[in-house]
Write an enzyme that holds these catalytic residues in place. Sequence first.
Site, PDB file in Angstrom:
ATOM      1  N   GLU A 185       1.633   2.187   2.612  1.00 43.86           N
ATOM      2  CA  GLU A 185       0.384   1.893   3.311  1.00 43.86           C
ATOM      3  C   GLU A 185       0.129   2.934   4.403  1.00 43.86           C
ATOM      4  O   GLU A 185       1.023   3.294   5.171  1.00 43.86           O
ATOM      5  CB  GLU A 185       0.500   0.501   3.929  1.00 43.86           C
ATOM      6  CG  GLU A 185      -0.695   0.035   4.717  1.00 43.86           C
ATOM      7  CD  GLU A 185      -0.499  -1.371   5.289  1.00 43.86           C
ATOM      8  OE1 GLU A 185      -1.488  -1.951   5.759  1.00 43.86           O
ATOM      9  OE2 GLU A 185       0.648  -1.875   5.252  1.00 43.86           O
ATOM     10  N   LYS A 222      -8.259  -2.930   1.588  1.00 38.32           N
ATOM     11  CA  LYS A 222      -7.408  -4.080   1.867  1.00 38.32           C
ATOM     12  C   LYS A 222      -8.245  -5.309   2.211  1.00 38.32           C
ATOM     13  O   LYS A 222      -9.154  -5.250   3.051  1.00 38.32           O
ATOM     14  CB  LYS A 222      -6.469  -3.731   3.025  1.00 38.32           C
ATOM     15  CG  LYS A 222      -5.389  -4.750   3.340  1.00 38.32           C
ATOM     16  CD  LYS A 222      -4.470  -4.192   4.427  1.00 38.32           C
ATOM     17  CE  LYS A 222      -3.321  -5.132   4.769  1.00 38.32           C
ATOM     18  NZ  LYS A 222      -2.434  -4.540   5.801  1.00 38.32           N
ATOM     19  N   CYS A 278      -0.044  -4.512   1.238  1.00 35.41           N
ATOM     20  CA  CYS A 278       0.788  -5.276   2.170  1.00 35.41           C
ATOM     21  C   CYS A 278       0.388  -6.745   2.299  1.00 35.41           C
ATOM     22  O   CYS A 278       0.755  -7.560   1.470  1.00 35.41           O
ATOM     23  CB  CYS A 278       0.822  -4.583   3.534  1.00 35.41           C
ATOM     24  SG  CYS A 278       2.316  -4.956   4.505  1.00 35.41           S
TER      25      CYS A 278
END
Length: 538
Positions: free
Chosen positions: A42, A109, A145
């Site tokens: 990330e 994300k 994540c």
Amino acid sequence: MLRIAVAQFNAVVGDLTGNVERIIACAAEAKARGAQVLLTPELALSGYPPEDLLLRPDFYRACQRALDDLAARVDGIALVVGHPEEFEGACHNAASVIENGRKTAVYRKIRLPNYDVFDEKRYFEPGHEACVVTLGDVNVGINICADIWEEGPYELSCAAGAELVLVLNASPCHLEKHHERARVLGERVEATGVPAIYCNLVGGQDELVFDGASFAIDEREQICMRLPQFEEALGIVDFDRGRLQSDDHAEPLSLEAEAYSALVLGVRDYIGKTGFKGAIIGLSGGIDSALTLCVAVDALGAEKVHAVMMPSPYTAQMSLDDSREMIRQLGCSYDEIAIAPAMATYESMLAPLFAGLPQDTTEENIQARIRGNILMALSNKTGKLVLTTGNKSEMAVGYCTLYGDMAGGFAVIKDVYKTLVYRLSRYRNTLCQGEPVIPENIIVRPPSAELKPDQKDQDSLPEYEVLDAIVRAYMEEDRSPREIIAAGLPEADVRRVVRLLRIAEYKRRQAPIGIRITPRGFGKDWRYPVTNRYVDEF
């Protein structure tokens, strides 16, 4: 068959050029090993967390230029690269797929964590769409994540046709967190039947340490690949007819090895990335400074570490002897500077102002502050950073001196309970080829600040096993004093520790940052008001 390379590497926040070069080097190695896809962590391009760099428009422009440069310089392999992105007036935590010199897809994300050490809602807008791309002949979904920590984004990728999900991560470690990651990702795989590959960042960034430990989970929810903890590594995973296979199977570390490795990596990267020339440590003959010295030498090499013993009239000969023995074995530079002359000067200077007043902790704190001044003077003169030696138990209850033993630039064991300090000291001794580096005297003698005759820590504090249990329950688990007492801890000690913990907040706000190894450290994820009249539930 699709071969995926997993690059857990040590990105440096803001070093866009250096991070691009690291990704290019990983891509070259991956190609040489037959990989068709390279998966990075990330925000690999910018480093994680960039914090308020993400409020600067020019930072996004620089990241875009770096991404374009990366795309132009890599061919023959697809890249999945994490980076900050500004798109249509909104800022995102993104991952781009780069193929044949151009960006072919972008995932933004969806879940933005805003708890513990995370502040992503301060900087980013969430994405809303799945991203599934065909790499080779496989439909690959992308998550970042926090997307996997609850239902939604992973399932969205699978519903969009993903046969395999690649997960980019910058997941900071706390002890045994790798078990939590495997459990959570296993739940996503169990719910969907779609396997996943998890790539995590490695390295130290201020108080955070990223432990790597990247892994893959197959469709049977079995871990079929695991990379080492606290090391850069490039792993290879093959996806063949719905099955994941790999020859990379690193064993997880023990709790003590994990904690010690985190401390070593945290010190190495903080000193190395900030440009200090080395470290200075004030030795006391006690276990905290002994452990800190070992970590520093293991992180930096003995040639970059300077230890200073500053005895007072209350310093035991045993403390001097044990410190000298540690230096003999570790081989770092060492000086002894007696502070009695400075103590006498302070006493003379302050005598008219202190006339008629009894001696108390003031005189003890003066000793600590004399030592802090000496260490900071050496730091200024040499360009080495002072590493403080206070542990989490002491920080919790304020058993430390502002501008004294708290003076320094980096608090190595700030998040290490005293009980764990003992375990880590014994663990470090198991790594020795010959004699223990930390003398047994240091480990078994009752801890003392040695600021007055016959002083012991337990004159002022509960036994450390009790103290640590109370602090853990109150500070990490948010349990009320009533609940802690009901769990069997002594009421008098609970009242005492909670009171000390509360009134020490003003000290902790002035403490240097330090390495976080628990789920909640005194730093980014502890934000209690200094001015605070809340009355706890007893």
